[in-house]
Scaffold this motif. Structure first.
Motif, short mmCIF file in Angstrom:
data_model
loop_
_atom_site.label_atom_id
_atom_site.label_comp_id
_atom_site.label_asym_id
_atom_site.label_seq_id
_atom_site.Cartn_x
_atom_site.Cartn_y
_atom_site.Cartn_z
N THR A 149 0.85 -1.19 0.00
CA THR A 149 0.00 0.00 0.00
C THR A 149 0.89 1.24 0.00
O THR A 149 1.97 1.24 0.58
CB THR A 149 -0.93 0.07 1.23
OG1 THR A 149 -0.14 0.28 2.42
CG2 THR A 149 -1.73 -1.21 1.39
N ASN A 150 0.41 2.26 -0.67
CA ASN A 150 1.03 3.58 -0.58
C ASN A 150 -0.09 4.59 -0.76
O ASN A 150 -0.37 5.03 -1.88
CB ASN A 150 2.13 3.77 -1.62
CG ASN A 150 3.01 4.97 -1.31
OD1 ASN A 150 2.75 5.73 -0.39
ND2 ASN A 150 4.06 5.14 -2.07
N ARG A 230 -5.94 9.81 1.80
CA ARG A 230 -5.89 10.14 3.23
C ARG A 230 -6.45 11.55 3.48
O ARG A 230 -6.03 12.52 2.84
CB ARG A 230 -4.46 10.05 3.75
CG ARG A 230 -3.99 8.60 3.86
CD ARG A 230 -2.87 8.44 4.84
NE ARG A 230 -2.84 7.09 5.39
CZ ARG A 230 -2.05 6.69 6.36
NH1 ARG A 230 -1.21 7.54 6.91
NH2 ARG A 230 -2.11 5.45 6.80
N MET A 236 -0.22 10.97 9.90
CA MET A 236 0.84 10.92 8.91
C MET A 236 0.19 11.02 7.53
O MET A 236 -0.81 10.38 7.27
CB MET A 236 1.63 9.62 9.03
CG MET A 236 2.82 9.50 8.08
SD MET A 236 4.19 10.62 8.46
CE MET A 236 4.90 9.83 9.90
N ARG A 238 1.03 9.97 4.66
CA ARG A 238 1.15 8.87 3.72
C ARG A 238 1.54 7.61 4.46
O ARG A 238 2.07 7.66 5.57
CB ARG A 238 2.19 9.19 2.65
CG ARG A 238 3.62 9.27 3.13
CD ARG A 238 4.55 9.84 2.08
NE ARG A 238 4.20 11.20 1.74
CZ ARG A 238 4.63 12.25 2.44
NH1 ARG A 238 5.38 12.08 3.52
NH2 ARG A 238 4.29 13.47 2.09
N ASP A 239 1.27 6.46 3.85
CA ASP A 239 1.72 5.20 4.40
C ASP A 239 2.55 4.48 3.35
O ASP A 239 2.57 4.87 2.17
CB ASP A 239 0.55 4.34 4.89
CG ASP A 239 -0.15 3.58 3.77
OD1 ASP A 239 0.09 3.89 2.58
OD2 ASP A 239 -0.95 2.68 4.06
N THR A 241 3.36 0.20 3.10
CA THR A 241 3.44 -1.11 3.73
C THR A 241 3.76 -2.17 2.69
O THR A 241 3.40 -2.05 1.51
CB THR A 241 2.12 -1.50 4.43
OG1 THR A 241 1.10 -1.68 3.45
CG2 THR A 241 1.70 -0.42 5.42
N ASP A 254 5.88 -2.12 7.92
CA ASP A 254 5.21 -0.82 7.91
C ASP A 254 6.31 0.23 8.01
O ASP A 254 6.89 0.45 9.07
CB ASP A 254 4.24 -0.72 9.09
CG ASP A 254 3.42 0.57 9.06
OD1 ASP A 254 3.81 1.51 8.33
OD2 ASP A 254 2.40 0.63 9.76
N ARG A 256 6.27 3.37 8.02
CA ARG A 256 5.99 4.54 8.86
C ARG A 256 5.84 4.19 10.34
O ARG A 256 5.40 5.00 11.14
CB ARG A 256 4.72 5.24 8.38
CG ARG A 256 4.72 5.59 6.91
CD ARG A 256 5.80 6.58 6.56
NE ARG A 256 5.83 6.83 5.12
CZ ARG A 256 6.78 7.51 4.51
NH1 ARG A 256 7.78 8.01 5.19
NH2 ARG A 256 6.74 7.70 3.20
N LYS A 257 6.22 2.99 10.73
CA LYS A 257 6.02 2.54 12.11
C LYS A 257 6.90 3.28 13.11
O LYS A 257 6.58 3.41 14.29
CB LYS A 257 6.30 1.04 12.20
CG LYS A 257 5.67 0.33 13.38
CD LYS A 257 4.18 0.13 13.16
CE LYS A 257 3.57 -0.77 14.22
NZ LYS A 257 2.14 -1.01 13.99
N TRP A 272 2.17 12.38 13.95
CA TRP A 272 3.25 11.44 14.17
C TRP A 272 4.57 12.13 13.86
O TRP A 272 4.66 12.90 12.91
CB TRP A 272 3.11 10.21 13.28
CG TRP A 272 1.97 9.31 13.66
CD1 TRP A 272 1.24 9.35 14.81
CD2 TRP A 272 1.42 8.26 12.87
NE1 TRP A 272 0.26 8.39 14.79
CE2 TRP A 272 0.35 7.69 13.62
CE3 TRP A 272 1.72 7.72 11.62
CZ2 TRP A 272 -0.41 6.63 13.14
CZ3 TRP A 272 0.96 6.66 11.15
CH2 TRP A 272 -0.07 6.12 11.90
N ASP A 274 8.52 11.24 13.07
CA ASP A 274 9.47 10.16 12.76
C ASP A 274 10.67 10.22 13.70
O ASP A 274 11.20 11.30 13.99
CB ASP A 274 9.99 10.29 11.32
CG ASP A 274 8.93 9.91 10.31
OD1 ASP A 274 8.18 8.97 10.58
OD2 ASP A 274 8.87 10.55 9.25
#
Length: 326
Positions: A149-150, A230, A236, A238-239, A241, A254, A256-257, A272, A274
């Motif tokens: 996913t993005n 989103r 955040m 964007r993601d 995974t 993930d 962005r975790k 969030w 980073d």
């Protein structure tokens, strides 16, 4: 050894600021100048470094390398002009907007003896690196399928939704990073693509969503959810995974975790922050090291071509309503 003299051409892409900061913090780099005909994109850096309204004037200096972060459709002409000026090139993704122009970019760099690197900084995420090593060592058996996913927010700058400047919407913008990671991890090439795209979330003249299905030469099948879906409330914007499914196990990543959750009355929503590695510093450092040492860059123009080629096939598939062979 003298410092590597570098110029920045194009600030349309918001990643330019991160790359410029990484260059400024690198002890072996001298930033000679910045160029963009749209001066508003360059602010405030046009006060910190010599500003060139014409990128050709910057190419005429004694710089050894350029970073290109322009609108997508300008990547090819800027790269080819830089190659002819004998400058090494670090180019923002997607490398180009057509297979033919990307092949011309790669060929121009080879003909002029310069290197071309594509800005795929997610290869430096430690979880991704460890996933690649786990696949290569056989920890999950034989890989049979992958999912990715993005999903992101609508880009702030208007050129992203102008087909004449971007060359594609969310399905181009948010597929190339993930497809590069799958290409890198699986060490195979995509031979077939089926995709559907649409404009479902915003009133814009370009796609903001897409589902891309693909098949690798080694038999692995995959699917990628790529969109600008989103909403503003997401912490955040964007993601990214990855799920890698093998006969003996599954790896889930993930990207962005690595973040802290921040709740503040001073903000409109949760945020969030980073705390992982600075990916811009890592990829810029590798580019600088490669050029100074005269060794091949780790992420080539061919890598950029192989990733964007899938996105371009996805648009063709979506238009035709059937799978497309590569």
């Amino acid at each position: 050894m003298a410092k590597l003299k570098v110029g920045m051409i194009g600030f349309a892409h918001t990643h330019a600021e991160g790359f410029l900061r990484a260059l400024a913090n690198h002890p072996e780099v001298e930033i000679v100048g910045v160029a963009d005909e749209n001066r508003s994109y360059v602010e405030p850096f046009d006060k910190q470094y010599p500003y060139f309204e014409s990128y050709k004037e910057l190419l005429a200096t004694d710089i050894e390398a350029v970073f290109i972060c322009s609108e997508n459709v300008r990547h090819a002409p800027l790269t080819i002009d830089a190659a002819k000026a004998k400058k090494h090139i670090f180019c923002e993704k997607p490398l180009g907007t057509s297979v033919a122009e990307m092949e011309d970019m790669v060929a121009a760099c080879k003909e002029n003896g310069v290197q071309l690197m594509t800005a795929f900084n997610n290869r430096y995420v430690q979880a991704v690196i460890r996933a690649k090593k786990a696949v290569e060592s056989g920890e999950i058996g034989t890989v049979i399928a992958v999912k990715g996913t993005n999903k992101g927010a609508l880009p702030r700058r208007e050129w992203f939704v102008d087909p004449n400047l971007s060359g594609g919407g969310a399905m181009l913008d948010h597929s190339v990073h993930v497809m590069d990671l799958f290409n890198w991890i699986l060490q195979s090439r995509v031979v077939e693509v089926y995709a559907e795209s649409g404009t479902l979330f915003h009133d814009i003249p370009i796609d903001d969503s897409g589902m891309v299905h693909f098949k690798y030469e080694n038999g692995v099948i995959g699917v990628l959810d790529t969109s600008w879906s989103r909403v503003k409330a997401f912490p955040m914007k964007r993601d990214l995974t990855l799920e890698i499914i093998g006969t003996e196990g599954t790896i889930y990543v993930d990207v962005r975790k690595l973040s802290n959750e921040i709740y503040s009355n001073l903000s409109d929503s949760a945020e969030w922050s980073d705390w992982g590695d600075n990916l811009n510093s890592l990829i810029v450092g590798d580019f600088v090291h490669s050029i100074r040492m005269g060794i091949p860059v780790p992420i080539t123009g061919e890598d950029g071509l192989n990733s964007a080629r899938i996105s371009i096939a996805a648009y063709e598939s979506s238009r035709l309503g059937r799978p497309v062979a590569l």
